[in-house]
Design a protein around this motif. Sequence first.
Motif, PDB file in Angstrom:
ATOM      1  N   GLU A  61      80.957 -26.422  15.530  1.00  0.00           N
ATOM      2  CA  GLU A  61      82.296 -26.708  16.060  1.00  0.00           C
ATOM      3  C   GLU A  61      82.429 -26.296  17.523  1.00  0.00           C
ATOM      4  OE1 GLU A  61      84.763 -24.630  13.325  1.00  0.00           O
ATOM      5  OE2 GLU A  61      84.474 -26.095  11.699  1.00  0.00           O
ATOM      6  N   SER A  62      81.687 -25.262  17.907  1.00  0.00           N
ATOM      7  CA  SER A  62      81.726 -24.791  19.290  1.00  0.00           C
ATOM      8  C   SER A  62      80.710 -25.504  20.176  1.00  0.00           C
ATOM      9  CB  SER A  62      81.466 -23.280  19.333  1.00  0.00           C
ATOM     10  OG  SER A  62      82.483 -22.586  18.648  1.00  0.00           O
ATOM     11  N   GLN A  63      79.950 -26.433  19.581  1.00  0.00           N
ATOM     12  CA  GLN A  63      78.994 -27.273  20.315  1.00  0.00           C
ATOM     13  C   GLN A  63      77.880 -26.459  20.980  1.00  0.00           C
ATOM     14  OE1 GLN A  63      81.532 -29.693  22.881  1.00  0.00           O
ATOM     15  NE2 GLN A  63      81.727 -31.235  21.270  1.00  0.00           N
ATOM     16  N   TYR A  64      77.401 -25.457  20.276  1.00  0.00           N
ATOM     17  CA  TYR A  64      76.219 -24.734  20.746  1.00  0.00           C
ATOM     18  C   TYR A  64      74.969 -25.486  20.280  1.00  0.00           C
ATOM     19  CZ  TYR A  64      79.054 -20.653  21.969  1.00  0.00           C
ATOM     20  OH  TYR A  64      79.980 -19.802  22.536  1.00  0.00           O
ATOM     21  N   PRO A  65      73.986 -25.666  21.156  1.00  0.00           N
ATOM     22  CA  PRO A  65      72.742 -26.311  20.736  1.00  0.00           C
ATOM     23  C   PRO A  65      71.827 -25.300  20.032  1.00  0.00           C
ATOM     24  CG  PRO A  65      72.655 -25.832  23.084  1.00  0.00           C
ATOM     25  CD  PRO A  65      74.008 -25.371  22.602  1.00  0.00           C
ATOM     26  N   PHE A  66      71.632 -25.435  18.741  1.00  0.00           N
ATOM     27  CA  PHE A  66      70.847 -24.457  17.986  1.00  0.00           C
ATOM     28  C   PHE A  66      70.159 -25.156  16.825  1.00  0.00           C
ATOM     29  CE2 PHE A  66      74.636 -24.873  15.533  1.00  0.00           C
ATOM     30  CZ  PHE A  66      74.290 -24.591  14.233  1.00  0.00           C
ATOM     31  N   ASP A  67      69.184 -24.434  16.260  1.00  0.00           N
ATOM     32  CA  ASP A  67      68.445 -24.958  15.114  1.00  0.00           C
ATOM     33  C   ASP A  67      68.068 -23.788  14.227  1.00  0.00           C
ATOM     34  OD1 ASP A  67      66.857 -26.470  13.385  1.00  0.00           O
ATOM     35  OD2 ASP A  67      65.097 -26.368  14.684  1.00  0.00           O
ATOM     36  N   PHE A  68      68.547 -23.780  12.983  1.00  0.00           N
ATOM     37  CA  PHE A  68      68.100 -22.775  12.033  1.00  0.00           C
ATOM     38  C   PHE A  68      66.652 -23.087  11.649  1.00  0.00           C
ATOM     39  CE2 PHE A  68      72.567 -21.811  10.108  1.00  0.00           C
ATOM     40  CZ  PHE A  68      72.836 -20.963  11.161  1.00  0.00           C
ATOM     41  N   ILE A  69      65.793 -22.058  11.635  1.00  0.00           N
ATOM     42  CA  ILE A  69      64.396 -22.269  11.264  1.00  0.00           C
ATOM     43  C   ILE A  69      64.004 -21.302  10.148  1.00  0.00           C
ATOM     44  CG2 ILE A  69      63.780 -23.111  13.556  1.00  0.00           C
ATOM     45  CD1 ILE A  69      62.373 -20.396  14.039  1.00  0.00           C
ATOM     46  N   GLY A  70      62.973 -21.676   9.395  1.00  0.00           N
ATOM     47  CA  GLY A  70      62.450 -20.857   8.314  1.00  0.00           C
ATOM     48  C   GLY A  70      61.611 -21.715   7.392  1.00  0.00           C
ATOM     49  N   THR A  71      60.781 -21.068   6.613  1.00  0.00           N
ATOM     50  CA  THR A  71      59.912 -21.799   5.687  1.00  0.00           C
ATOM     51  C   THR A  71      60.620 -22.135   4.385  1.00  0.00           C
ATOM     52  OG1 THR A  71      59.033 -19.753   4.721  1.00  0.00           O
ATOM     53  CG2 THR A  71      57.865 -20.656   6.634  1.00  0.00           C
ATOM     54  N   GLN A  72      61.803 -21.549   4.176  1.00  0.00           N
ATOM     55  CA  GLN A  72      62.563 -21.789   2.953  1.00  0.00           C
ATOM     56  C   GLN A  72      63.631 -22.862   3.186  1.00  0.00           C
ATOM     57  OE1 GLN A  72      61.722 -19.855  -0.141  1.00  0.00           O
ATOM     58  NE2 GLN A  72      60.043 -20.014   1.339  1.00  0.00           N
ATOM     59  N   LYS A  73      63.953 -23.588   2.141  1.00  0.00           N
ATOM     60  CA  LYS A  73      64.958 -24.654   2.211  1.00  0.00           C
ATOM     61  C   LYS A  73      66.007 -24.425   1.126  1.00  0.00           C
ATOM     62  CE  LYS A  73      64.383 -28.126   4.345  1.00  0.00           C
ATOM     63  NZ  LYS A  73      64.767 -28.577   5.701  1.00  0.00           N
ATOM     64  N   LYS A 113      69.619 -26.434   6.462  1.00  0.00           N
ATOM     65  CA  LYS A 113      69.384 -25.523   5.343  1.00  0.00           C
ATOM     66  C   LYS A 113      68.143 -24.642   5.485  1.00  0.00           C
ATOM     67  CE  LYS A 113      71.697 -28.609   2.039  1.00  0.00           C
ATOM     68  NZ  LYS A 113      71.563 -29.340   0.767  1.00  0.00           N
ATOM     69  N   ASP A 114      67.490 -24.682   6.629  1.00  0.00           N
ATOM     70  CA  ASP A 114      66.282 -23.875   6.819  1.00  0.00           C
ATOM     71  C   ASP A 114      66.640 -22.394   6.961  1.00  0.00           C
ATOM     72  OD1 ASP A 114      64.769 -26.207   6.828  1.00  0.00           O
ATOM     73  OD2 ASP A 114      64.947 -26.438   9.002  1.00  0.00           O
ATOM     74  N   HIS A 115      65.829 -21.539   6.354  1.00  0.00           N
ATOM     75  CA  HIS A 115      66.076 -20.097   6.449  1.00  0.00           C
ATOM     76  C   HIS A 115      64.829 -19.333   6.028  1.00  0.00           C
ATOM     77  CE1 HIS A 115      66.356 -19.341   2.055  1.00  0.00           C
ATOM     78  NE2 HIS A 115      66.802 -20.585   2.009  1.00  0.00           N
ATOM     79  N   GLU A 116      64.896 -17.998   6.158  1.00  0.00           N
ATOM     80  CA  GLU A 116      63.780 -17.138   5.750  1.00  0.00           C
ATOM     81  C   GLU A 116      64.327 -16.003   4.896  1.00  0.00           C
ATOM     82  OE1 GLU A 116      60.537 -17.546   5.099  1.00  0.00           O
ATOM     83  OE2 GLU A 116      60.424 -18.300   7.160  1.00  0.00           O
ATOM     84  N   GLY A 117      65.022 -16.387   3.825  1.00  0.00           N
ATOM     85  CA  GLY A 117      65.572 -15.401   2.902  1.00  0.00           C
ATOM     86  C   GLY A 117      64.951 -15.559   1.522  1.00  0.00           C
ATOM     87  N   ARG A 118      64.597 -14.427   0.913  1.00  0.00           N
ATOM     88  CA  ARG A 118      63.999 -14.445  -0.425  1.00  0.00           C
ATOM     89  C   ARG A 118      64.636 -13.357  -1.274  1.00  0.00           C
ATOM     90  NH1 ARG A 118      60.321 -16.257   3.028  1.00  0.00           N
ATOM     91  NH2 ARG A 118      58.711 -17.746   2.394  1.00  0.00           N
ATOM     92  N   GLY A 119      65.248 -13.767  -2.371  1.00  0.00           N
ATOM     93  CA  GLY A 119      65.946 -12.822  -3.230  1.00  0.00           C
ATOM     94  C   GLY A 119      65.052 -11.706  -3.738  1.00  0.00           C
ATOM     95  N   GLY A 120      65.510 -10.467  -3.580  1.00  0.00           N
ATOM     96  CA  GLY A 120      64.797  -9.316  -4.101  1.00  0.00           C
ATOM     97  C   GLY A 120      63.704  -8.761  -3.221  1.00  0.00           C
ATOM     98  N   TRP A 121      63.410  -9.414  -2.097  1.00  0.00           N
ATOM     99  CA  TRP A 121      62.284  -8.974  -1.275  1.00  0.00           C
ATOM    100  C   TRP A 121      62.611  -7.699  -0.523  1.00  0.00           C
ATOM    101  CZ3 TRP A 121      57.847 -12.087   0.980  1.00  0.00           C
ATOM    102  CH2 TRP A 121      57.312 -12.946   0.001  1.00  0.00           C
ATOM    103  N   THR A 122      61.608  -6.839  -0.399  1.00  0.00           N
ATOM    104  CA  THR A 122      61.740  -5.568   0.308  1.00  0.00           C
ATOM    105  C   THR A 122      61.200  -5.698   1.734  1.00  0.00           C
ATOM    106  OG1 THR A 122      59.553  -4.811  -0.364  1.00  0.00           O
ATOM    107  CG2 THR A 122      61.399  -4.332  -1.862  1.00  0.00           C
TER     108      THR A 122
END
Length: 253
Positions: free
Chosen positions: A75-87, A99-108
Motif C-alpha cells: 500500500e505504501s508502494q515500497y519495492p520489495f520481495d519476500f524471499i525464502g525456501t519455504q512457500k 508467500k516466500d519465507h524462511e519459517g519452520r515450526g518448532g525449529w531452534t
Amino acid sequence: MMNSFFIKIMLFLVISHVSCSKSETDCCNKTEINTDNNIQQKAKVKIMPLGASRVQGARPNYESYRYELWKLLEESQYPFDFIGTQKDFANYPIADFDKDHEGRGGWTSSQINNNIDTWISQTGVPDIVLFSAPGGNDILTHQPYRQVLENIHSIIDKIQKHNPKVIIVLEKMAPGHSSFNTPNRKALFDVIHSDVEKIAQEQTTETSKVVVVDMANGFEDAFLADVLHYNSIGAKFVAQRYYHILTSFLEKE
C-alpha cells in the motif's frame, strides 16, 4: 553558377544528415539512460522473514505476520520481495500475496544456524532479515542458554558474511499467553529480551545495522489464537511494528 548551386545543395544535405545522426544518437543515449534509471528505481529490496512457527503461520488455525506486513508495504508502494525456501500454501484474500519465507515450526536456533548458509545460497542474498523470536523455541525445549546466545551470534555472523551491508531486525519476542507463562518462563524471556539488546549492539558494524523491534510491550492475550501463536489481531500488531522499523530503511518507487 550551376556548379556552385549544386555544391551548396550537397553541403546542405551532408550537414543535415550529420545533424540527424547526432540527434538520433543523443535520443538513443537518453533512452538508454532512462531505461537504466527505471531499472534502478524498480530494484526490489530482498526481505527474508526468518524464524519458526510465528513466521510460518498455519491458516486457519493461527496467523503469520507476513501477510499483514506485505499489505502495508504494498500500500505504501515500497519495492520489495519476500524471499525464502519455504512457500505458504494457505489461502489469502489477495491472490498475489508473496508467500516466500524462511519459517519452520518448532525449529531452534541450532537448527537455523546449521542451515542458514544453505538457505541463502538457494534464495539469493537478503538485504534485510526479519529475525523472529530468536531463542524462543530453545527456551521452550530447555536448551542450554549459553548455547542459544552463541547460536544467535553465529546466525548473524553468517548472514553478514553473505552481505556485509545487511540490515537485521531482531525481535524482543511477544510473550505467550499469561496462563502459559510460568514465573520461570517469564524470567527466561525477560533475560533474552535484555540479551537481544546486547546482541544488536555487539553485532552492528560500520556497514551492517542490527536493530531491535519490541514486540513484547503492549502485546496482549487477546492477540493470540492459542498459547503461543498470533490470531489476526496479533498478526496486525506485529506487522505494524515491523513496518515502522522498515520505513526507516526502505525508499519508495
